[in-house]
Design a protein around this motif. Structure first.
Motif, PDB file in Angstrom:
ATOM      1  N   ASN A  24       0.876  -1.165  -0.033  1.00 10.99           N
ATOM      2  CA  ASN A  24      -0.052   0.123  -0.013  1.00 10.99           C
ATOM      3  C   ASN A  24       0.847   1.356   0.114  1.00 10.99           C
ATOM      4  O   ASN A  24       0.251   2.260   0.283  1.00 10.99           O
ATOM      5  N   ASN A  25       2.191   1.103  -0.149  1.00 14.20           N
ATOM      6  CA  ASN A  25       2.974   2.322  -0.577  1.00 14.20           C
ATOM      7  C   ASN A  25       3.365   2.947   0.978  1.00 14.20           C
ATOM      8  O   ASN A  25       3.601   4.155   1.147  1.00 14.20           O
ATOM      9  N   ILE A  26       3.204   2.172   1.885  1.00 14.83           N
ATOM     10  CA  ILE A  26       3.506   2.660   3.317  1.00 14.83           C
ATOM     11  C   ILE A  26       4.835   1.915   3.640  1.00 14.83           C
ATOM     12  O   ILE A  26       4.935   0.724   3.745  1.00 14.83           O
ATOM     13  N   ASP A  27       6.046   2.651   4.073  1.00 17.89           N
ATOM     14  CA  ASP A  27       7.262   2.097   4.524  1.00 17.89           C
ATOM     15  C   ASP A  27       7.028   1.355   5.922  1.00 17.89           C
ATOM     16  O   ASP A  27       6.154   1.853   6.679  1.00 17.89           O
ATOM     17  N   ALA A  28       7.557   0.114   6.305  1.00 15.22           N
ATOM     18  CA  ALA A  28       7.153  -0.624   7.114  1.00 15.22           C
ATOM     19  C   ALA A  28       8.587  -1.181   7.725  1.00 15.22           C
ATOM     20  O   ALA A  28       9.317  -1.782   7.057  1.00 15.22           O
ATOM     21  N   TYR A  29       8.569  -1.015   9.124  1.00 18.30           N
ATOM     22  CA  TYR A  29       9.703  -1.885   9.856  1.00 18.30           C
ATOM     23  C   TYR A  29       9.285  -2.732  11.066  1.00 18.30           C
ATOM     24  O   TYR A  29       8.029  -2.364  11.714  1.00 18.30           O
ATOM     25  N   TYR A  30       9.924  -3.824  11.414  1.00 16.41           N
ATOM     26  CA  TYR A  30       9.522  -4.661  12.363  1.00 16.41           C
ATOM     27  C   TYR A  30      10.784  -4.660  13.200  1.00 16.41           C
ATOM     28  O   TYR A  30      11.870  -5.147  12.919  1.00 16.41           O
ATOM     29  N   VAL A  31      10.610  -4.358  14.643  1.00 18.65           N
ATOM     30  CA  VAL A  31      11.674  -4.495  15.757  1.00 18.65           C
ATOM     31  C   VAL A  31      11.089  -5.184  16.730  1.00 18.65           C
ATOM     32  O   VAL A  31       9.960  -5.513  17.116  1.00 18.65           O
ATOM     33  N   HIS A  32      12.005  -5.930  17.566  1.00 19.06           N
ATOM     34  CA  HIS A  32      11.681  -6.697  18.698  1.00 19.06           C
ATOM     35  C   HIS A  32      11.575  -5.878  20.022  1.00 19.06           C
ATOM     36  O   HIS A  32      10.997  -6.557  20.983  1.00 19.06           O
ATOM     37  N   THR A  33      12.048  -4.594  20.116  1.00 19.10           N
ATOM     38  CA  THR A  33      12.017  -4.069  21.227  1.00 19.10           C
ATOM     39  C   THR A  33      11.795  -2.540  21.288  1.00 19.10           C
ATOM     40  O   THR A  33      12.035  -1.940  20.154  1.00 19.10           O
ATOM     41  N   SER A  34      11.458  -1.979  22.438  1.00 18.45           N
ATOM     42  CA  SER A  34      11.055  -0.519  22.248  1.00 18.45           C
ATOM     43  C   SER A  34      12.484   0.206  22.001  1.00 18.45           C
ATOM     44  O   SER A  34      12.341   1.205  21.422  1.00 18.45           O
TER      45      SER A  34
END
Length: 214
Positions: A24-34
């Motif tokens: 959907n043209n939204i940049d996205a990242y996944y991290v495991h901690t705050s």
């Protein structure tokens, strides 16, 4: 450390959601901690730029709200001590011209959509069109199957909890569930479902593998 089976399945669901966001043209990242999220946000911000944020328990829990106020940026503070309602609304309008708008969200669907419910409408308006960059911070608990589940979850959990947190005189803050009230303090007057973005990567989502916010 090896991931548990539950953690592996969480990673898979997160990956599916991030892929849909990117579609959907939204940049996205996944991290495991705050902490990882905090470092990532700091790497995105340019010192001296104009930054602001929407009210968010998630930003407080991750320390990102303090990052924005650390003096390296021009922070538009709508909630500073002693601010009048008129001054606060002026800051909200000025936020439309910010370089970075950092916020939480009420839901992220597996279809790659972002769901917001707002009281004043300033947050949904700014997300839809305004600041140059919008950075959305969310815990894993904000993932929902679809928009309807995101709306239902917000009405049943997030809105009553937030109403209670800010001392709103609404039925939900007393009873713990939404009655679709007409209270002057109602915090869920406007809704926004963000889908495909024509302005590519203006919106960036950082999903954290933690339970954050409401």
């Amino acid at each position: 450390m090896e991931r548990t089976m539950i953690e592996v399945f969480r990673d898979k669901r997160a990956a599916k959601t991030l892929a849909a966001l990117k579609k959907n043209n939204i940049d996205a990242y996944y991290v495991h901690t705050s902490k990882e999220a905090l470092d990532l946000v700091e790497s995105m911000l340019v010192q001296g730029s104009v930054v602001t944020c929407g009210g968010s328990v998630t930003l407080a829990e991750t320390g990102i709200d303090n990052l924005l106020k650390n003096g390296k940026y021009e922070f538009l503070d709508r909630a500073r001590p002693g601010i009048t309602p008129e001054e606060s609304h002026a800051v909200m309008r000025k936020a439309f011209m910010a370089d970075y708008y950092v916020i939480g969200t009420n839901g992220i669907t597996e279809n790659g959509e972002l769901f917001f419910i707002d009281g004043n409408g300033n947050r949904v308006a700014a997300v839809a069109y305004g600041p140059k960059n919008v950075i959305v911070i969310a815990g894993y608990n904000k993932i929902t199957e679809d928009a309807e589940e995101a709306r239902r979850r917000t009405k049943r959990i997030a809105a009553p909890a937030n109403a209670y947190r800010i001392g709103a005189k609404t039925p939900c803050s007393e009873m713990g569930y939404c009655t679709d009230c007409n209270s002057p303090d109602r915090i869920c007057g406007d809704e926004l479902l963000v889908g495909y973005q024509r302005m590519g990567n203006r919106i960036k989502v950082i999903l954290i593998d933690e339970e954050l916010g409401f």
